[in-house]
Motif scaffolding. Structure first.
Motif, PDB file in Angstrom:
ATOM      1  N   VAL A  22       0.849  -1.187   0.000  1.00  0.00           N
ATOM      2  CA  VAL A  22       0.000   0.000   0.000  1.00  0.00           C
ATOM      3  C   VAL A  22       0.883   1.235   0.000  1.00  0.00           C
ATOM      4  O   VAL A  22       1.898   1.286   0.699  1.00  0.00           O
ATOM      5  CB  VAL A  22      -0.907   0.030   1.251  1.00  0.00           C
ATOM      6  CG1 VAL A  22      -1.867   1.211   1.199  1.00  0.00           C
ATOM      7  CG2 VAL A  22      -1.691  -1.270   1.374  1.00  0.00           C
ATOM      8  N   ALA A 127     -12.649   3.666  -2.905  1.00  0.00           N
ATOM      9  CA  ALA A 127     -12.196   2.299  -3.169  1.00  0.00           C
ATOM     10  C   ALA A 127     -12.471   1.915  -4.619  1.00  0.00           C
ATOM     11  O   ALA A 127     -13.545   2.193  -5.158  1.00  0.00           O
ATOM     12  CB  ALA A 127     -12.896   1.321  -2.223  1.00  0.00           C
ATOM     13  N   GLU A 130     -10.069  -2.900  -8.046  1.00  0.00           N
ATOM     14  CA  GLU A 130      -8.802  -3.584  -7.791  1.00  0.00           C
ATOM     15  C   GLU A 130      -8.523  -3.689  -6.300  1.00  0.00           C
ATOM     16  O   GLU A 130      -8.095  -4.738  -5.804  1.00  0.00           O
ATOM     17  CB  GLU A 130      -7.665  -2.828  -8.477  1.00  0.00           C
ATOM     18  CG  GLU A 130      -6.309  -3.509  -8.332  1.00  0.00           C
ATOM     19  CD  GLU A 130      -5.181  -2.704  -8.947  1.00  0.00           C
ATOM     20  OE1 GLU A 130      -4.045  -3.194  -8.921  1.00  0.00           O
ATOM     21  OE2 GLU A 130      -5.455  -1.595  -9.440  1.00  0.00           O
ATOM     22  N   GLU A 131      -8.787  -2.620  -5.568  1.00  0.00           N
ATOM     23  CA  GLU A 131      -8.561  -2.641  -4.122  1.00  0.00           C
ATOM     24  C   GLU A 131      -9.532  -3.583  -3.416  1.00  0.00           C
ATOM     25  O   GLU A 131      -9.138  -4.329  -2.512  1.00  0.00           O
ATOM     26  CB  GLU A 131      -8.703  -1.227  -3.559  1.00  0.00           C
ATOM     27  CG  GLU A 131      -7.599  -0.287  -3.994  1.00  0.00           C
ATOM     28  CD  GLU A 131      -7.844   1.146  -3.573  1.00  0.00           C
ATOM     29  OE1 GLU A 131      -6.868   1.877  -3.408  1.00  0.00           O
ATOM     30  OE2 GLU A 131      -9.015   1.533  -3.401  1.00  0.00           O
ATOM     31  N   ILE A 237      -2.536  -3.907  -4.073  1.00  0.00           N
ATOM     32  CA  ILE A 237      -3.528  -2.843  -4.163  1.00  0.00           C
ATOM     33  C   ILE A 237      -2.974  -1.704  -5.020  1.00  0.00           C
ATOM     34  O   ILE A 237      -3.638  -1.170  -5.885  1.00  0.00           O
ATOM     35  CB  ILE A 237      -3.895  -2.332  -2.765  1.00  0.00           C
ATOM     36  CG1 ILE A 237      -4.723  -3.403  -2.049  1.00  0.00           C
ATOM     37  CG2 ILE A 237      -4.679  -1.052  -2.835  1.00  0.00           C
ATOM     38  CD1 ILE A 237      -5.186  -3.004  -0.693  1.00  0.00           C
ATOM     39  N   ILE A 238      -1.741  -1.342  -4.787  1.00  0.00           N
ATOM     40  CA  ILE A 238      -1.129  -0.272  -5.542  1.00  0.00           C
ATOM     41  C   ILE A 238       0.276  -0.721  -5.921  1.00  0.00           C
ATOM     42  O   ILE A 238       1.038  -1.159  -5.065  1.00  0.00           O
ATOM     43  CB  ILE A 238      -1.084   1.030  -4.718  1.00  0.00           C
ATOM     44  CG1 ILE A 238      -2.507   1.460  -4.398  1.00  0.00           C
ATOM     45  CG2 ILE A 238      -0.372   2.126  -5.474  1.00  0.00           C
ATOM     46  CD1 ILE A 238      -2.595   2.599  -3.438  1.00  0.00           C
ATOM     47  N   SER A 241       4.274   0.649  -4.358  1.00  0.00           N
ATOM     48  CA  SER A 241       4.041   0.544  -2.922  1.00  0.00           C
ATOM     49  C   SER A 241       5.248   1.011  -2.137  1.00  0.00           C
ATOM     50  O   SER A 241       6.379   0.950  -2.595  1.00  0.00           O
ATOM     51  CB  SER A 241       3.716  -0.901  -2.553  1.00  0.00           C
ATOM     52  OG  SER A 241       4.787  -1.726  -2.934  1.00  0.00           O
TER      53      SER A 241
END
Length: 500
Positions: A22, A127, A130-131, A237-238, A241
């Motif tokens: 994240v 949100a 993907e998250e 999530i990203i 990161s």
């Protein structure tokens, strides 16, 4: 998903680590009072910053009073608009005003515009699919597929808003409800988890049975929850990161015999703050329900995100579970009958099939009952322990949160400029993040551009080419001037002194 071997020792040793990455939050994770106290202590003759601590403390107060005044009218307008859409008595207010539907539609969008601005200033993120999929790619305490009863949710309000204000990466459910999140932490749970261990053992035995009888190819291995995806595909999530949060699950642990009866610890990343927004569909055509629900939760495990979804359906076995169950039973019975017709039926094969079928039926029944009990407990806990505010209380909390973050950004950036005399924007950003890390042991992605804009609006910095300079401390106090709050406090002190 980034995976690695856990070389640690002890009971319930994790053999594979699941990691969610994240990006760092833009929130300064330090209370304002602690921040001001710590920075004030750095302003001493023997310290690097040789200024008057009392002047700096006065400046901090004036910065807060001024920024609060900037947002007062905006927040007041948002709160007045929400009174019309409060689920408790908003409909009654709308009926009293006798507004047309077109006017109500306009006021709804006006409220959402104010609300989204506050969410942005509070550093909440909308949100994305993907998250959500990365969060729900595994199980934690909740092992049941939770679905939203979309027939009970309005699909027009948010659709109209996003048509007027397009956003990138909207989730597929954005027409019916939206989820904001901010901050990531970790939840730890310690327990015996007997049912989960038993489920893992039975699943292992059943898998071996299916392989031995070559029935494995007829049974789908994929999860029954449509929101879940294969963990190999949905971990990150990203991509860019900066922080990693580990998942420790029973499925990824290796046990010794004595560990099966002992306690183990599992862990899951959490969303520190979640806000869910939705509107219900009117129950009748004559009655229009214009209530906008705003619910605020804290420390929700990512894998149990379904707990905060609105208007959840009643729990039951999914059609996929029933189909899998029936296919397994039919194929198992066919195999059992076929084994009796063999010239030399081995009793071990027959018993293996019988106990496999019984074990599989028991697994489905007891697992479902255990999941129901766990779900009810988690729902109760989410209502009483995890839910912070709802409706107007959530909005008031957000308004104060905006002010606190804005004040902290200005104070930190001015302090750095006062200490370093002059800096470029990039250098100021690095120094602010370094200060927060060194003094408080916290990491954040400092919003330097927003801080500079506020400093310039206050008039307490100057620019020359790319260099940014802070005006002297006493001059900064004179530029902001005496605030209304200070005048009120002075009048109160004078009144108190005269009464004595």
């Amino acid at each position: 998903m980034a995976k690695g071997k856990d070389n640690g020792k002890g009971k319930g040793k994790a053999k594979v680590e699941d990691v969610i990455s994240v990006e760092q939050e833009s929130v300064i994770p330090v209370p304002k009072a602690d921040l001001i106290t710590a920075l004030t202590e750095l302003i001493r003759p023997e310290q690097v910053v040789q200024e008057d601590p009392a002047e700096f403390h006065k400046l901090c107060k004036r910065i807060e009073y001024t920024i609060r005044a900037w947002y007062l009218m905006q927040f007041e307008e948002m709160m007045q608009l929400y009174l019309l859409f409060d689920p408790i008595d908003g409909n009654q207010r709308l009926e009293q005003r006798k507004l047309s539907r077109e006017k109500i539609d306009t006021l709804e969008l006006d409220f959402l515009e104010h609300f989204f601005k506050v969410m942005e200033k509070s550093n909440f993120k909308l949100a994305t699919d993907e998250e959500i999929e990365a969060a729900l790619s595994e199980n934690y305490l909740l092992n049941l597929p939770i679905e939203v009863d979309e027939s009970k949710l309005d699909n027009k309000l948010l659709q109209r808003y996003f048509q007027k204000h397009p956003c990138e990466n909207l989730p597929r459910f954005s027409e019916k409800y939206i989820i904001f999140h901010r901050g990531v932490g970790t939840d730890h749970t310690t327990g015996y988890f007997f049912m989960e261990k038993l489920d893992m053992i039975i699943t292992s035995i059943w898998t071996r049975f299916l392989r031995a009888t070559r029935l494995e190819r007829f049974i789908s291995k994929r999860s029954s929850n449509i929101l879940r995806k294969d963990t190999e595909e949905t971990t990150r999530i990203i991509d860019d990161s900066k922080e990693l949060f580990k998942r420790k699950r029973i499925e990824n642990m290796e046990f010794r015999t004595q560990d099966l009866l002992g306690k183990i610890e599992i862990q899951e990343p959490t969303f520190k703050r979640i806000i869910v927004v939705y509107s219900r569909r009117a129950s009748t055509k004559d009655k229009i329900d214009r209530g906008i629900y705003v619910k605020h939760f804290r420390n929700i495990p990512m894998a149990d995100l379904e707990l905060v979804l609105p208007e959840k359906k009643n729990l039951s076995l999914t059609p996929r579970d029933w189909v899998s169950f029936l296919i397994t039973m039919v194929l198992g019975l066919i195999t059992l009958i076929g084994s009796f017709k063999m010239p030399k039926a081995e009793i071990r094969v027959v018993l293996t099939i019988i106990f496999g079928l019984i074990g599989y039926c028991a697994k489905i029944y007891f697992t479902f009952q255990q999941d129901i009990a766990t779900y009810q407990n988690l729902i109760t806990k989410s209502m009483f322990d995890k839910q912070l505010d709802t409706g107007k209380a959530t909005l008031l909390h957000l308004c104060d949160d905006v002010i606190q973050q804005e004040v902290k950004e200005v104070i930190v950036s001015y302090f750095i400029l006062m200490r370093e005399r002059e800096l470029t924007k990039e250098a100021l950003d690095r120094h602010c993040e370094k200060l927060i890390t060194e003094e408080f042991g916290k990491n954040c992605n400092f919003e330097v551009e927003d801080a500079i804009r506020k400093l310039e609006k206050l008039g307490i910095v100057t620019r020359s080419d790319e260099m940014i300079r802070a005006v002297p401390l006493k001059q900064a106090n004179d530029i902001i001037g005496v605030t209304t709050e200070e005048l009120v406090l002075m009048k109160a002190k004078q009144a108190q002194a005269s009464s004595c």
